[in-house]
Structure formats: C-alpha cells, structure tokens
Scaffold this active site. Structure first.
Site, short mmCIF file in Angstrom:
data_model
loop_
_atom_site.label_atom_id
_atom_site.label_comp_id
_atom_site.label_asym_id
_atom_site.label_seq_id
_atom_site.Cartn_x
_atom_site.Cartn_y
_atom_site.Cartn_z
N HIS A 219 27.30 35.98 87.95
CA HIS A 219 26.58 37.34 88.13
C HIS A 219 25.18 37.11 88.88
O HIS A 219 24.73 38.08 89.23
CB HIS A 219 26.27 38.07 86.81
CG HIS A 219 24.92 37.40 86.32
ND1 HIS A 219 25.15 36.31 85.12
CD2 HIS A 219 23.56 37.76 86.26
CE1 HIS A 219 23.95 36.04 84.64
NE2 HIS A 219 23.18 36.90 85.30
C1 UD1 Z 1 19.64 41.16 85.80
C2 UD1 Z 1 18.50 40.54 85.54
C3 UD1 Z 1 19.04 38.78 85.68
C4 UD1 Z 1 19.93 38.60 84.56
C5 UD1 Z 1 20.79 39.85 84.32
C6 UD1 Z 1 21.46 39.61 83.14
C7 UD1 Z 1 16.77 40.91 87.47
C8 UD1 Z 1 16.13 41.03 88.81
N1 UD1 Z 1 17.77 40.45 87.16
O1 UD1 Z 1 20.52 41.06 86.74
O2 UD1 Z 1 17.98 38.11 85.75
O3 UD1 Z 1 20.42 37.38 84.51
O4 UD1 Z 1 20.33 41.11 84.38
O5 UD1 Z 1 22.89 40.41 83.09
O6 UD1 Z 1 16.08 41.81 86.48
N2 UD1 Z 1 24.90 47.81 86.53
C9 UD1 Z 1 25.51 48.64 85.95
N3 UD1 Z 1 25.65 48.91 84.62
C10 UD1 Z 1 24.61 48.58 84.03
C11 UD1 Z 1 23.63 47.46 84.55
C12 UD1 Z 1 24.04 47.32 85.80
O7 UD1 Z 1 26.81 49.18 86.69
O8 UD1 Z 1 24.34 48.73 82.85
C13 UD1 Z 1 25.13 47.58 87.99
C14 UD1 Z 1 24.19 48.30 88.93
O9 UD1 Z 1 25.08 48.55 90.09
C15 UD1 Z 1 23.21 47.38 89.37
C16 UD1 Z 1 23.68 46.00 89.09
O10 UD1 Z 1 24.80 46.02 88.34
O11 UD1 Z 1 22.54 48.04 90.70
C17 UD1 Z 1 22.69 44.95 88.76
O12 UD1 Z 1 21.89 45.19 87.95
P1 UD1 Z 1 20.50 44.76 87.73
O13 UD1 Z 1 19.91 45.08 86.22
O14 UD1 Z 1 19.66 45.33 88.61
O15 UD1 Z 1 20.65 43.31 87.85
P2 UD1 Z 1 21.47 42.34 87.23
O16 UD1 Z 1 22.45 41.62 88.29
O17 UD1 Z 1 22.05 43.01 85.96
N1 UDP Z 2 27.28 37.60 77.16
C1 UDP Z 2 28.01 38.53 76.43
N2 UDP Z 2 29.08 39.29 76.97
C2 UDP Z 2 29.58 38.92 78.23
C3 UDP Z 2 28.61 37.92 78.97
C4 UDP Z 2 27.37 37.10 78.54
O1 UDP Z 2 27.65 38.90 75.09
O2 UDP Z 2 30.53 39.41 78.54
C5 UDP Z 2 25.99 37.03 76.54
C6 UDP Z 2 26.16 35.68 76.77
O3 UDP Z 2 26.80 34.97 75.35
C7 UDP Z 2 24.46 35.28 76.62
C8 UDP Z 2 23.89 36.29 77.44
O4 UDP Z 2 25.03 37.62 77.36
O5 UDP Z 2 24.30 35.31 75.31
C9 UDP Z 2 23.85 35.87 78.75
O6 UDP Z 2 23.43 37.11 79.41
P1 UDP Z 2 23.64 37.08 81.23
O7 UDP Z 2 24.48 36.08 81.47
O8 UDP Z 2 23.94 38.40 81.46
O9 UDP Z 2 22.08 36.84 81.52
P2 UDP Z 2 21.18 35.33 81.91
O10 UDP Z 2 20.88 34.46 80.61
O11 UDP Z 2 21.76 34.67 82.79
O12 UDP Z 2 20.06 36.00 82.16
#
Ligand code: UD1
Ligand code: UDP
Length: 375
Positions: A219
């Site tokens: 991601h």
């Molecule tokens: C965010 C965090 C990242 C973390 C990740 C965990 C920042 C800058 N990034 O990244 O550090 O590792 O969360 O998963 O804060 N979207 C949906 N549904 C949702 C959420 C998001 O459709 O419930 C889509 C939207 O199109 C959105 C995109 O995902 O624009 C990215 O979501 P965003 O929260 O901006 O960043 P992440 O990539 O999730």
């Molecule tokens: N995770 C989850 N379901 C998924 C993918 C990840 O519950 O489909 C959990 C995973 O076990 C870990 C956390 O989400 O505890 C990690 O989050 P993510 O990878 O979104 O973010 P990051 O840790 O890179 O910030």
C-alpha cells in the site's frame, strides 16, 4: 483549569484525548485504551478523524478489538495531504478546546498523527507520541515527514525500541522526554494471536492450507502510484502463485491503482478485500512467506516467526533486518522480484527474540509513564 496544565496521576482525575484515524492506529490504540479503562481516575476521550472509513478499514477493528465507540467522529475522509491534514487540524482543535484534556495521545506516523499533535501543541496541551523515534531517512515518504514533525512537536516520546530512543537523543531531544516502553503492536499480537487461531475461518474461505501459501500486502505510494512498479509486483506474485498460492488483501489505495492499471489476477493469486485483525493474524501465522511494504505486517511476520521479504529499499524497523532474518527488496523489476521471493521462500521459520520489541506490556508502561512525567 487552564489549558496545558500538567498533572501527575497522583493528582487524579486525568483526561486523555486519543486521536486515531487509520487502520494501524485502531490496532495500536486498542490495548492502550483497554489499559486506560482498567486504571481508575483516568478517562479517555476517543477521537476518530475518519481518515479510514470503509467498514473493513475501520469498524471491523472496533468490533474485534473491543475499542470503545469514538466520543467524536470527525468524518474527515480522504483528500490530498494538505487538504486532509488541514481539515483534521481545524476539527481536532475544536474538540480540544471543548474537552480541555491533560494529555493528547497520538500514534504512529499518519496524517491523523501529525494533525493531532499540531492541534494540541498550539494550544499548549501536552502531547505524548506512541511509536516515536522511527526513521526511514526517506523524505519521499509522507510518513517520514509526519514522524519527524510529530516527534519534535511532542512533549513525551514513547519509543518501541532502544534504537528509537537513541535516535531521538541524536536528534537533540532531552533524554527525560524519551521513554522506551516497547511496541504496542507486540501487546496486540500476544493478546489476539491465539484468539485468531481459535476463531478465524479465513484459510478455508480463501481456499488455502496452513504453510502452503504466501501472504502479501502492498500500500505504500512508492509501490502503488508508479504503474510500472505496481505491475512488476503483481506480475511477479502472479508467477509465484503458479508454485504456491498467494493471498493479497487489497488496501483501498491499491485497489484504485490496480483498477487504473487494468490488471486482472488469476487464481491462485487471490486478491481479497482487506480483512479484519483476527483473519490477518491467522493469515500471517500460517503463511510460508510474507511479502509486504507495511510497517505493521513486517513486525508481525517477525512476531510469528515467518520469513519476510520487505518490498522497500529501507525500513524503520532496523532490528528486523539485523536480527529477524528479513530482507529488503525494491520491487522495480518483475524477474528480480520473483527471484528474491523464491530465495526468501527457502528461509526456515525462526524463533523470535522476544525481548526485541518489549515484553508485551507496552500499554501499561505507557499509562505508568504518563503518570510519572514531569514537565
Ligand atoms: C495511510 C497512512 C499510512 C499508513 C496507512 C495504513 C498517511 C499519509 N498515510 O495511508 O502511513 O500506512 O494509512 O493503512 O497518513 N480509501 C478508501 N477507503 C478508506 C480509506 C482510504 O477508499 O477507508 C482510499 C481513498 O481513495 C484514499 C486512499 O485510499 O484517497 C488513500 O488513503 P489515505 O488514508 O490517504 O492513505 P493510505 O494510503 O491509507
Ligand atoms: N491488517 C489487517 N487487515 C489487512 C491488512 C493489514 O488487519 O487486510 C493489519 C495488520 O495485521 C497490521 C496493520 O493492519 O496490524 C498494519 O496496517 P497497514 O499495513 O495498513 O499500515 P502500516 O503498518 O504500514 O502503517
């Protein structure tokens, strides 16, 4: 009481505002929230920014990990960095002015973390940062900016590892403001890992057998937002699946990028919806190999003794590479990635060194540390 006044736990009651908004923060906060509830005289006000909002990115964690319903749901949703962070900042400030807490607690490195910390310090409310002191030294990562700014804004830096504490001291932060408490994600894995094994049916649902599949997650914008690189990752996983099934729970950012790429996966490369924590813990524990760019999943691979290939050029969790047998690989090229995955598949499972990320009681240590902190 004026904003910003600091009290010790001895002078109860203490009110903590916790700001969370993204998947890994719900997971991290779950154990601390539980420890707060067990401590009389402490009260937590939970603020959900709404950064993550899909059922499988948010509510599922509240249900499975027994996180209380948020007291304030800001419903900020998605947006560009400036737009999203800015709207959070304004909304969190309104909550803080209303709640007037003794502490604000923020977790990790997302936009919700930075907005929470910034809103609080500008009101002179003490901020504690859980999972402080991590660095990738890659300023292209939005998380790196969030971490540096949050660490230098916060009053109290609660680190997961001694190396994180040392790093903060090298950045000039006074030692009395740094405390190593261990990793809250290790607490969660210890609390829920076994429950996952007893309750999750995800292997049967997906159609894979224990020890006979690879688990992948992707991601990071560096991997999802460059079509060539994302294609290299998916094509290598598709090829690997001819040898061993691959299960990839797809993050919404990645879902959008895959749709834009027009890639369609064929079984046994299983692209599935994001799963809840228990299903993820089950998938992790029984995987033969984990390939991931997630910070949390890298560590969980280590907690469960599963070999891991980290799909990045660097990691904040340096212990995993030094002691945990993990390899880093920048997934630029399909053939090179496939070779790295196959090589890492030959690694045996390992016995985790349990002390590397604390003793599984980070949450209680956080509460105790807040009680002892003197400004
Ligand atoms: C965010 C965090 C990242 C973390 C990740 C965990 C920042 C800058 N990034 O990244 O550090 O590792 O969360 O998963 O804060 N979207 C949906 N549904 C949702 C959420 C998001 O459709 O419930 C889509 C939207 O199109 C959105 C995109 O995902 O624009 C990215 O979501 P965003 O929260 O901006 O960043 P992440 O990539 O999730
Ligand atoms: N995770 C989850 N379901 C998924 C993918 C990840 O519950 O489909 C959990 C995973 O076990 C870990 C956390 O989400 O505890 C990690 O989050 P993510 O990878 O979104 O973010 P990051 O840790 O890179 O910030």
């Amino acid at each position: 009481m004026p904003l910003g006044s600091r009290r010790l736990l001895a002078k109860l009651p203490v009110k903590i505002v916790t700001v969370i908004g993204a998947r890994p923060q719900f997971i991290k906060a779950s154990v601390v929230s539980q420890a707060v509830r067990q401590q009389s005289g402490l009260r937590e006000v939970l603020v959900h920014t709404g950064q993550h909002y899909d059922e499988q990115m948010s509510q599922v964690f509240f249900d499975e990990l027994a996180i209380p319903r948020p007291d304030h749901h800001l419903e900020i949703g998605s947006g560009s960095h400036g737009d999203q962070t800015g709207r959070m900042l304004a909304a969190i400030e309104r909550v803080l002015l209303d709640e007037r807490p003794d502490w604000v607690l923020v977790y990790g490195d997302t936009n919700s973390t930075l907005a929470g910390a910034l809103a609080a310090v500008k009101l002179h409310i003490p901020v504690a940062h859980v999972e402080a002191g991590l660095r990738s030294f890659n300023r292209r990562m939005p998380e790196e900016i969030n971490r540096v700014l949050t660490d230098h804004a916060a009053d109290f830096l609660l680190t997961p590892t001694p190396s994180a504490s040392e790093l903060l001291q090298r950045e000039g932060i006074e030692p009395r403001r740094i405390q190593c408490v261990g990793d809250v994600m290790y607490d969660v894995a210890r609390s829920f890992g076994e429950r996952a094994r007893n309750t999750s049916r995800v292997l049967a649902t997906v159609g894979v057998s224990p020890g006979e599949y690879v688990l992948a997650t992707v991601h990071r914008p560096d991997n999802t937002d460059q079509p060539q690189r994302l294609h290299a990752i998916l094509a290598a996983l598709q090829q690997l699946a001819e040898t061993l099934p691959v299960v990839l729970p797809v993050h919404p950012r990645t879902r959008n990028a895959i749709a834009a790429l027009g890639f369609s996966a064929r079984a046994p490369l299983h692209l599935i919806e994001p799963v809840g924590y228990l299903d993820m813990a089950m998938l992790e524990q029984h995987a033969r190999l984990i390939a991931t760019d997630s910070g949390g999943v890298q560590k969980e691979a280590y907690f469960y003794g599963v070999p891991c290939l980290t799909l990045r050029g660097e990691t904040e969790w340096v212990e995993l590479v030094e002691h945990g047998g993990q390899r880093l690989h920048v997934p630029n090229d399909e053939a090179e990635l496939l070779a790295a995955l196959r090589q890492q598949l030959n690694q045996p499972r390992h016995e985790p060194r349990t002390t590397l990320f604390g003793d599984g009681h980070a949450a209680e240590k956080i509460i105790a540390a807040l009680g002892q902190f003197e400004s």
